[in-house]
Scaffold this motif. Structure first.
Motif, PDB file in Angstrom:
ATOM      1  N   ARG A  49       5.143 -21.751 -16.910  1.00  0.00           N
ATOM      2  CA  ARG A  49       6.244 -21.733 -17.871  1.00  0.00           C
ATOM      3  C   ARG A  49       7.568 -21.556 -17.136  1.00  0.00           C
ATOM      4  O   ARG A  49       8.327 -20.658 -17.434  1.00  0.00           O
ATOM      5  CB  ARG A  49       6.026 -20.623 -18.872  1.00  0.00           C
ATOM      6  N   ARG A  50       7.823 -22.393 -16.177  1.00  0.00           N
ATOM      7  CA  ARG A  50       9.045 -22.280 -15.397  1.00  0.00           C
ATOM      8  C   ARG A  50      10.177 -23.058 -16.054  1.00  0.00           C
ATOM      9  O   ARG A  50       9.959 -24.031 -16.751  1.00  0.00           O
ATOM     10  CB  ARG A  50       8.820 -22.787 -13.989  1.00  0.00           C
ATOM     11  N   GLN A  51      11.386 -22.598 -15.804  1.00  0.00           N
ATOM     12  CA  GLN A  51      12.566 -23.265 -16.326  1.00  0.00           C
ATOM     13  C   GLN A  51      13.612 -23.328 -15.226  1.00  0.00           C
ATOM     14  O   GLN A  51      13.788 -22.381 -14.464  1.00  0.00           O
ATOM     15  CB  GLN A  51      13.131 -22.513 -17.524  1.00  0.00           C
ATOM     16  N   LEU A  52      14.305 -24.452 -15.143  1.00  0.00           N
ATOM     17  CA  LEU A  52      15.372 -24.627 -14.175  1.00  0.00           C
ATOM     18  C   LEU A  52      16.688 -24.649 -14.927  1.00  0.00           C
ATOM     19  O   LEU A  52      16.853 -25.419 -15.872  1.00  0.00           O
ATOM     20  CB  LEU A  52      15.190 -25.933 -13.394  1.00  0.00           C
ATOM     21  N   SER A  53      17.613 -23.792 -14.544  1.00  0.00           N
ATOM     22  CA  SER A  53      18.946 -23.771 -15.125  1.00  0.00           C
ATOM     23  C   SER A  53      19.939 -24.164 -14.045  1.00  0.00           C
ATOM     24  O   SER A  53      19.782 -23.794 -12.878  1.00  0.00           O
ATOM     25  CB  SER A  53      19.297 -22.381 -15.650  1.00  0.00           C
ATOM     26  N   VAL A  54      20.955 -24.938 -14.433  1.00  0.00           N
ATOM     27  CA  VAL A  54      21.977 -25.377 -13.489  1.00  0.00           C
ATOM     28  C   VAL A  54      23.344 -25.123 -14.113  1.00  0.00           C
ATOM     29  O   VAL A  54      23.569 -25.496 -15.259  1.00  0.00           O
ATOM     30  CB  VAL A  54      21.831 -26.877 -13.152  1.00  0.00           C
ATOM     31  N   ALA A  55      24.222 -24.473 -13.375  1.00  0.00           N
ATOM     32  CA  ALA A  55      25.618 -24.305 -13.772  1.00  0.00           C
ATOM     33  C   ALA A  55      26.455 -25.130 -12.804  1.00  0.00           C
ATOM     34  O   ALA A  55      26.219 -25.105 -11.589  1.00  0.00           O
ATOM     35  CB  ALA A  55      26.027 -22.844 -13.715  1.00  0.00           C
ATOM     36  N   SER A  66      37.940 -35.645  -6.842  1.00  0.00           N
ATOM     37  CA  SER A  66      37.282 -34.682  -7.735  1.00  0.00           C
ATOM     38  C   SER A  66      36.112 -34.023  -7.009  1.00  0.00           C
ATOM     39  O   SER A  66      35.553 -34.576  -6.067  1.00  0.00           O
ATOM     40  CB  SER A  66      36.805 -35.370  -9.009  1.00  0.00           C
ATOM     41  N   ARG A  67      35.756 -32.847  -7.456  1.00  0.00           N
ATOM     42  CA  ARG A  67      34.674 -32.082  -6.837  1.00  0.00           C
ATOM     43  C   ARG A  67      33.675 -31.663  -7.894  1.00  0.00           C
ATOM     44  O   ARG A  67      34.048 -31.372  -9.028  1.00  0.00           O
ATOM     45  CB  ARG A  67      35.206 -30.818  -6.169  1.00  0.00           C
ATOM     46  N   LEU A  68      32.423 -31.610  -7.516  1.00  0.00           N
ATOM     47  CA  LEU A  68      31.350 -31.070  -8.348  1.00  0.00           C
ATOM     48  C   LEU A  68      30.653 -29.993  -7.528  1.00  0.00           C
ATOM     49  O   LEU A  68      30.133 -30.262  -6.452  1.00  0.00           O
ATOM     50  CB  LEU A  68      30.347 -32.149  -8.760  1.00  0.00           C
ATOM     51  N   ILE A  69      30.686 -28.788  -8.033  1.00  0.00           N
ATOM     52  CA  ILE A  69      30.045 -27.665  -7.362  1.00  0.00           C
ATOM     53  C   ILE A  69      28.945 -27.181  -8.294  1.00  0.00           C
ATOM     54  O   ILE A  69      29.193 -26.994  -9.481  1.00  0.00           O
ATOM     55  CB  ILE A  69      31.065 -26.553  -7.077  1.00  0.00           C
ATOM     56  N   HIS A  70      27.745 -27.018  -7.789  1.00  0.00           N
ATOM     57  CA  HIS A  70      26.657 -26.631  -8.680  1.00  0.00           C
ATOM     58  C   HIS A  70      25.821 -25.511  -8.069  1.00  0.00           C
ATOM     59  O   HIS A  70      25.825 -25.313  -6.859  1.00  0.00           O
ATOM     60  CB  HIS A  70      25.765 -27.829  -9.004  1.00  0.00           C
ATOM     61  N   ARG A  71      25.125 -24.825  -8.935  1.00  0.00           N
ATOM     62  CA  ARG A  71      24.216 -23.771  -8.492  1.00  0.00           C
ATOM     63  C   ARG A  71      22.985 -23.789  -9.397  1.00  0.00           C
ATOM     64  O   ARG A  71      23.096 -23.589 -10.602  1.00  0.00           O
ATOM     65  CB  ARG A  71      24.887 -22.411  -8.553  1.00  0.00           C
ATOM     66  N   PRO A  72      21.795 -24.037  -8.841  1.00  0.00           N
ATOM     67  CA  PRO A  72      20.565 -23.980  -9.641  1.00  0.00           C
ATOM     68  C   PRO A  72      20.010 -22.560  -9.704  1.00  0.00           C
ATOM     69  O   PRO A  72      20.281 -21.730  -8.825  1.00  0.00           O
ATOM     70  CB  PRO A  72      19.617 -24.908  -8.892  1.00  0.00           C
ATOM     71  N   ARG A  73      19.251 -22.299 -10.738  1.00  0.00           N
ATOM     72  CA  ARG A  73      18.557 -21.009 -10.876  1.00  0.00           C
ATOM     73  C   ARG A  73      17.179 -21.306 -11.453  1.00  0.00           C
ATOM     74  O   ARG A  73      17.058 -21.851 -12.544  1.00  0.00           O
ATOM     75  CB  ARG A  73      19.325 -20.091 -11.805  1.00  0.00           C
ATOM     76  N   LEU A  74      16.134 -20.981 -10.710  1.00  0.00           N
ATOM     77  CA  LEU A  74      14.764 -21.235 -11.139  1.00  0.00           C
ATOM     78  C   LEU A  74      14.169 -19.981 -11.743  1.00  0.00           C
ATOM     79  O   LEU A  74      14.175 -18.922 -11.116  1.00  0.00           O
ATOM     80  CB  LEU A  74      13.904 -21.696  -9.952  1.00  0.00           C
ATOM     81  N   ASP A  75      13.682 -20.102 -12.968  1.00  0.00           N
ATOM     82  CA  ASP A  75      12.966 -19.012 -13.622  1.00  0.00           C
ATOM     83  C   ASP A  75      11.484 -19.245 -13.378  1.00  0.00           C
ATOM     84  O   ASP A  75      10.941 -20.282 -13.747  1.00  0.00           O
ATOM     85  CB  ASP A  75      13.256 -18.992 -15.119  1.00  0.00           C
ATOM     86  N   THR A  76      10.834 -18.294 -12.746  1.00  0.00           N
ATOM     87  CA  THR A  76       9.423 -18.457 -12.402  1.00  0.00           C
ATOM     88  C   THR A  76       8.492 -18.040 -13.532  1.00  0.00           C
ATOM     89  O   THR A  76       7.281 -18.167 -13.400  1.00  0.00           O
ATOM     90  CB  THR A  76       9.081 -17.633 -11.148  1.00  0.00           C
ATOM     91  N   GLY A  77       9.018 -17.519 -14.628  1.00  0.00           N
ATOM     92  CA  GLY A  77       8.178 -17.112 -15.745  1.00  0.00           C
ATOM     93  C   GLY A  77       7.548 -15.748 -15.572  1.00  0.00           C
ATOM     94  O   GLY A  77       6.625 -15.397 -16.268  1.00  0.00           O
ATOM     95  N   ARG A  78       8.056 -14.955 -14.653  1.00  0.00           N
ATOM     96  CA  ARG A  78       7.477 -13.631 -14.399  1.00  0.00           C
ATOM     97  C   ARG A  78       8.342 -12.520 -14.985  1.00  0.00           C
ATOM     98  O   ARG A  78       8.453 -11.447 -14.422  1.00  0.00           O
ATOM     99  CB  ARG A  78       7.323 -13.417 -12.904  1.00  0.00           C
ATOM    100  N   ARG A  82      16.120 -15.528 -18.105  1.00  0.00           N
ATOM    101  CA  ARG A  82      15.802 -16.941 -17.946  1.00  0.00           C
ATOM    102  C   ARG A  82      17.016 -17.766 -17.547  1.00  0.00           C
ATOM    103  O   ARG A  82      16.912 -18.722 -16.807  1.00  0.00           O
ATOM    104  CB  ARG A  82      15.223 -17.494 -19.237  1.00  0.00           C
ATOM    105  N   GLY A  83      18.176 -17.421 -18.049  1.00  0.00           N
ATOM    106  CA  GLY A  83      19.381 -18.196 -17.755  1.00  0.00           C
ATOM    107  C   GLY A  83      20.328 -17.420 -16.853  1.00  0.00           C
ATOM    108  O   GLY A  83      19.974 -16.401 -16.263  1.00  0.00           O
ATOM    109  N   PHE A  84      21.537 -17.919 -16.766  1.00  0.00           N
ATOM    110  CA  PHE A  84      22.548 -17.295 -15.933  1.00  0.00           C
ATOM    111  C   PHE A  84      23.134 -16.066 -16.619  1.00  0.00           C
ATOM    112  O   PHE A  84      23.380 -16.074 -17.821  1.00  0.00           O
ATOM    113  CB  PHE A  84      23.684 -18.283 -15.655  1.00  0.00           C
TER     114      PHE A  84
END
Length: 123
Positions: A49-55, A66-78, A82-84
């Motif tokens: 039940r993992r979820q990937l969040s990206v800001a 222009s610039r795109l800066i991103h940061r992923p956050r993986l929720d392992t379900g433990r 879940r989000g940022f």
């Protein structure tokens, strides 16, 4: 308009739009169609039940690329968040501000942690 009624151009500032998205790593359960007597079988790994969040803030300034800066956050379900959290947004925007090398005018959606806790002036 930036804080105090100044425009971003007058401040020579970057205009930054920030948003976030979440994606599930497991397919949703749903119904499907098949011929009578031929039930389709869809295999899904149980317990994943993992979820990937990206800001990601997108950054614009006249005369600059222009610039795109991103940061992923993986929720392992433990368990846990879940989000940022607001601290995750802070930890994304501070390095982005330093990387851009100038003031930013941040346009943010009405995310509750954005409007309540991240009252930082970016000059």
């Amino acid at each position: 308009m930036a804080a105090g009624g100044s425009t971003a151009a007058a401040l020579d500032a970057w205009i930054v739009f920030e948003d976030e998205a979440g994606m599930s790593m497991t397919p949703p359960t749903s119904r499907t169609w098949a011929s009578r007597g031929h039930t389709p079988v869809i295999r899904v790994r149980a317990g994943a039940r993992r979820q990937l969040s990206v800001a990601a803030p997108t950054c614009y300034k006249p005369g600059e690329r222009s610039r795109l800066i991103h940061r992923p956050r993986l929720d392992t379900g433990r368990g846990g968040r879940r989000g940022f959290a607001w601290t995750d947004y802070r930890d994304l925007l501070i390095p982005a501000h330093h990387r851009l090398g100038g003031p930013i005018v941040l346009a943010w959606d009405n995310l509750p942690c954005a409007t309540r806790r991240c009252g930082i002036e970016w000059r």
